[in-house]
Write a protein that holds these residues in place. Structure first.
Motif, PDB file in Angstrom:
ATOM      1  N   PHE A 227      33.948  23.974  50.800  1.00 38.29           N
ATOM      2  CA  PHE A 227      35.264  23.424  50.471  1.00 38.29           C
ATOM      3  C   PHE A 227      35.806  24.084  49.206  1.00 38.29           C
ATOM      4  O   PHE A 227      36.964  24.536  49.159  1.00 38.29           O
ATOM      5  N   ALA A 228      34.966  24.195  48.183  1.00 38.59           N
ATOM      6  CA  ALA A 228      35.388  24.796  46.918  1.00 38.59           C
ATOM      7  C   ALA A 228      35.741  26.273  47.090  1.00 38.59           C
ATOM      8  O   ALA A 228      36.739  26.759  46.529  1.00 38.59           O
ATOM      9  N   VAL A 229      34.940  26.999  47.851  1.00 33.81           N
ATOM     10  CA  VAL A 229      35.215  28.417  48.102  1.00 33.81           C
ATOM     11  C   VAL A 229      36.573  28.572  48.785  1.00 33.81           C
ATOM     12  O   VAL A 229      37.380  29.444  48.429  1.00 33.81           O
ATOM     13  N   ALA A 230      36.849  27.717  49.775  1.00 39.06           N
ATOM     14  CA  ALA A 230      38.134  27.782  50.482  1.00 39.06           C
ATOM     15  C   ALA A 230      39.293  27.449  49.551  1.00 39.06           C
ATOM     16  O   ALA A 230      40.365  28.075  49.635  1.00 39.06           O
ATOM     17  N   ILE A 231      39.099  26.468  48.682  1.00 41.21           N
ATOM     18  CA  ILE A 231      40.153  26.111  47.723  1.00 41.21           C
ATOM     19  C   ILE A 231      40.513  27.317  46.862  1.00 41.21           C
ATOM     20  O   ILE A 231      41.690  27.635  46.665  1.00 41.21           O
ATOM     21  N   GLN A 232      39.485  28.011  46.350  1.00 41.86           N
ATOM     22  CA  GLN A 232      39.761  29.169  45.496  1.00 41.86           C
ATOM     23  C   GLN A 232      40.437  30.288  46.286  1.00 41.86           C
ATOM     24  O   GLN A 232      41.427  30.873  45.825  1.00 41.86           O
ATOM     25  N   GLU A 233      39.936  30.583  47.477  1.00 38.16           N
ATOM     26  CA  GLU A 233      40.509  31.658  48.285  1.00 38.16           C
ATOM     27  C   GLU A 233      41.988  31.399  48.579  1.00 38.16           C
ATOM     28  O   GLU A 233      42.844  32.278  48.406  1.00 38.16           O
ATOM     29  N   LEU A 234      42.301  30.208  49.025  1.00 37.40           N
ATOM     30  CA  LEU A 234      43.677  29.875  49.385  1.00 37.40           C
ATOM     31  C   LEU A 234      44.581  29.806  48.153  1.00 37.40           C
ATOM     32  O   LEU A 234      45.737  30.257  48.195  1.00 37.40           O
ATOM     33  N   ALA A 235      44.056  29.255  47.069  1.00 32.88           N
ATOM     34  CA  ALA A 235      44.865  29.156  45.848  1.00 32.88           C
ATOM     35  C   ALA A 235      45.180  30.541  45.282  1.00 32.88           C
ATOM     36  O   ALA A 235      46.280  30.775  44.764  1.00 32.88           O
ATOM     37  N   GLU A 237      45.467  33.292  47.153  1.00 27.37           N
ATOM     38  CA  GLU A 237      46.461  33.844  48.084  1.00 27.37           C
ATOM     39  C   GLU A 237      47.861  33.329  47.770  1.00 27.37           C
ATOM     40  O   GLU A 237      48.847  34.060  47.891  1.00 27.37           O
ATOM     41  N   LYS A 238      47.942  32.060  47.350  1.00 31.93           N
ATOM     42  CA  LYS A 238      49.240  31.411  47.129  1.00 31.93           C
ATOM     43  C   LYS A 238      49.742  31.574  45.688  1.00 31.93           C
ATOM     44  O   LYS A 238      50.793  31.032  45.333  1.00 31.93           O
ATOM     45  N   GLY A 239      48.979  32.277  44.857  1.00 30.04           N
ATOM     46  CA  GLY A 239      49.386  32.489  43.478  1.00 30.04           C
ATOM     47  C   GLY A 239      49.215  31.273  42.587  1.00 30.04           C
ATOM     48  O   GLY A 239      49.816  31.196  41.508  1.00 30.04           O
ATOM     49  N   MET A 240      48.359  30.333  43.019  1.00 24.99           N
ATOM     50  CA  MET A 240      48.129  29.131  42.226  1.00 24.99           C
ATOM     51  C   MET A 240      47.015  29.335  41.208  1.00 24.99           C
ATOM     52  O   MET A 240      46.863  28.549  40.279  1.00 24.99           O
ATOM     53  N   LEU A 241      46.216  30.376  41.398  1.00 26.44           N
ATOM     54  CA  LEU A 241      45.208  30.812  40.434  1.00 26.44           C
ATOM     55  C   LEU A 241      45.421  32.297  40.197  1.00 26.44           C
ATOM     56  O   LEU A 241      45.811  33.026  41.114  1.00 26.44           O
ATOM     57  N   ASN A 242      45.118  32.760  38.987  1.00 25.47           N
ATOM     58  CA  ASN A 242      45.343  34.181  38.709  1.00 25.47           C
ATOM     59  C   ASN A 242      44.072  35.011  38.656  1.00 25.47           C
ATOM     60  O   ASN A 242      44.120  36.221  38.474  1.00 25.47           O
ATOM     61  N   LYS A 243      42.921  34.366  38.803  1.00 17.91           N
ATOM     62  CA  LYS A 243      41.667  35.120  38.841  1.00 17.91           C
ATOM     63  C   LYS A 243      40.620  34.333  39.618  1.00 17.91           C
ATOM     64  O   LYS A 243      40.652  33.106  39.661  1.00 17.91           O
ATOM     65  N   ALA A 244      39.702  35.094  40.224  1.00 23.02           N
ATOM     66  CA  ALA A 244      38.581  34.475  40.927  1.00 23.02           C
ATOM     67  C   ALA A 244      37.412  34.320  39.964  1.00 23.02           C
ATOM     68  O   ALA A 244      37.200  35.168  39.092  1.00 23.02           O
ATOM     69  N   ILE A 245      36.692  33.225  40.094  1.00 22.79           N
ATOM     70  CA  ILE A 245      35.472  33.043  39.317  1.00 22.79           C
ATOM     71  C   ILE A 245      34.294  32.882  40.281  1.00 22.79           C
ATOM     72  O   ILE A 245      34.482  32.484  41.437  1.00 22.79           O
ATOM     73  N   PRO A 246      33.072  33.194  39.835  1.00 22.92           N
ATOM     74  CA  PRO A 246      31.915  32.985  40.706  1.00 22.92           C
ATOM     75  C   PRO A 246      31.695  31.492  40.981  1.00 22.92           C
ATOM     76  O   PRO A 246      31.795  30.657  40.073  1.00 22.92           O
ATOM     77  N   ILE A 247      31.430  31.168  42.243  1.00 29.41           N
ATOM     78  CA  ILE A 247      31.086  29.801  42.635  1.00 29.41           C
ATOM     79  C   ILE A 247      29.680  29.849  43.240  1.00 29.41           C
ATOM     80  O   ILE A 247      29.458  30.512  44.250  1.00 29.41           O
TER      81      ILE A 247
END
Length: 299
Positions: A227-235, A237-247
């Motif tokens: 669930f958390a991985v999907a939240i980060q991936e989608l966010a 894509e949508k520009g809601m986060l500006n960087k990926a962090i390790p999960i």
């Protein structure tokens, strides 16, 4: 059709307000207007408004706090539900009562059926179960009990919004991988409930009938880690986060909590789909839609 919804301000009550059918007269009541632990207040409210249906979306949901705040948990989840059931019986209103997957112990490896044996492993789950039993005992076929799980919404506090905040603040996250269930967008649950109420109307007032028990989540299966991985991936894509962090996936034993949680919380939705004429949608598609809504709300 006149409907009372309890728990105003909560995720589900908010979504019920957003998705209300045009022909429904909706009265949404929060704790300030209706404290369900107060039997006299419940009776007065239901007699004065005289609804056709009551949707009980009020609950004590602080799972870990319930382990020590036991009296308050049972006051709301058991006795509050009992008060609503008795008042509904008196005015011949139907009760749609929202419950939880936590009535089960999580030891199964196939989806829980509505008639499977309940065996809660924490105070929250037991307090909800006791409320369900009271509702079923008092109202029989005049009640529908809907169990759901892992609920989130653009409104209120939930796992999705917590993850978005932590992903923006932290360098990395460790998320539990060995607790499995299905996320539920509260808007999808609300739409199913409205469809159920519309389809079934105020039927179900035959004395002696058993309460209807239904299960509802979105479709599919996930761990909290998935669930958390999907939240980060989608966010991202949508520009809601500006960087990926390790999960990192971690076992539940590495993140001890006061309340034990079921390791398997997948529930079977077939009977709810049939009763409501509504099909479940995969949780990832629902998550994407909710994130679009959240982004629009926060612009």
């Amino acid at each position: 059709m006149k409907i009372i919804v309890t728990g105003k301000g909560g995720q589900l009550a908010w979504e019920l307000e957003q998705t209300k059918p045009d022909h429904v007269e909706l009265i949404s009541l929060g704790i300030d207007e209706l404290d369900i632990t107060n039997a006299a207040q419940v009776n007065e409210a239901l007699v004065s408004h005289s609804p056709d249906v009551v949707i009980n979306a009020a609950a004590y949901t602080a799972v870990d706090k319930a382990e020590t705040d036991t009296e308050a948990a049972y006051a709301v989840n058991q006795h509050g539900s009992e008060n609503l059931a008795q008042a509904c019986q008196a005015i011949e209103a139907r009760l749609v009562h929202v419950s939880t997957d936590f009535v089960f112990d999580g030891t199964k490896t196939t989806p829980y059926q509505p008639d499977d044996q309940s065996n809660p492993i924490n105070v929250y789950g037991d307090s909800k179960l006791q409320g369900d039993l009271k509702v079923a005992e008092i109202l029989g076929g005049q009640a529908t009990i809907i169990r759901t799980a892992w609920v989130y919404s653009a409104n209120g506090n939930n796992f999705v919004k917590t993850m978005l905040r932590l992903m923006a603040e932290k360098e990395q996250l460790g998320i539990v991988y060995d607790q499995v269930g299905t996320p539920t967008w509260a808007k999808g649950l609300a739409k199913m409930i409205w469809q159920l109420v519309v389809v079934q109307g105020t039927k179900g007032k035959v004395q002696g009938e058993q309460a209807e028990v239904l299960h509802w989540t979105d479709a599919g299966v996930a761990s909290w880690y998935d669930f958390a991985v999907a939240i980060q991936e989608l966010a991202l894509e949508k520009g809601m986060l500006n960087k990926a962090i390790p999960i990192r996936p971690i076992p539940a034993s590495a993140y001890p909590t006061p309340a034990k949680r079921p390791s398997f919380s997948v529930i079977d939705k077939n009977t709810a789909e049939q009763a409501s004429g509504t099909e479940t949608t995969h949780w990832r598609k629902q998550l994407s839609a909710m994130l679009d809504e959240l982004a629009a709300m926060t612009k």
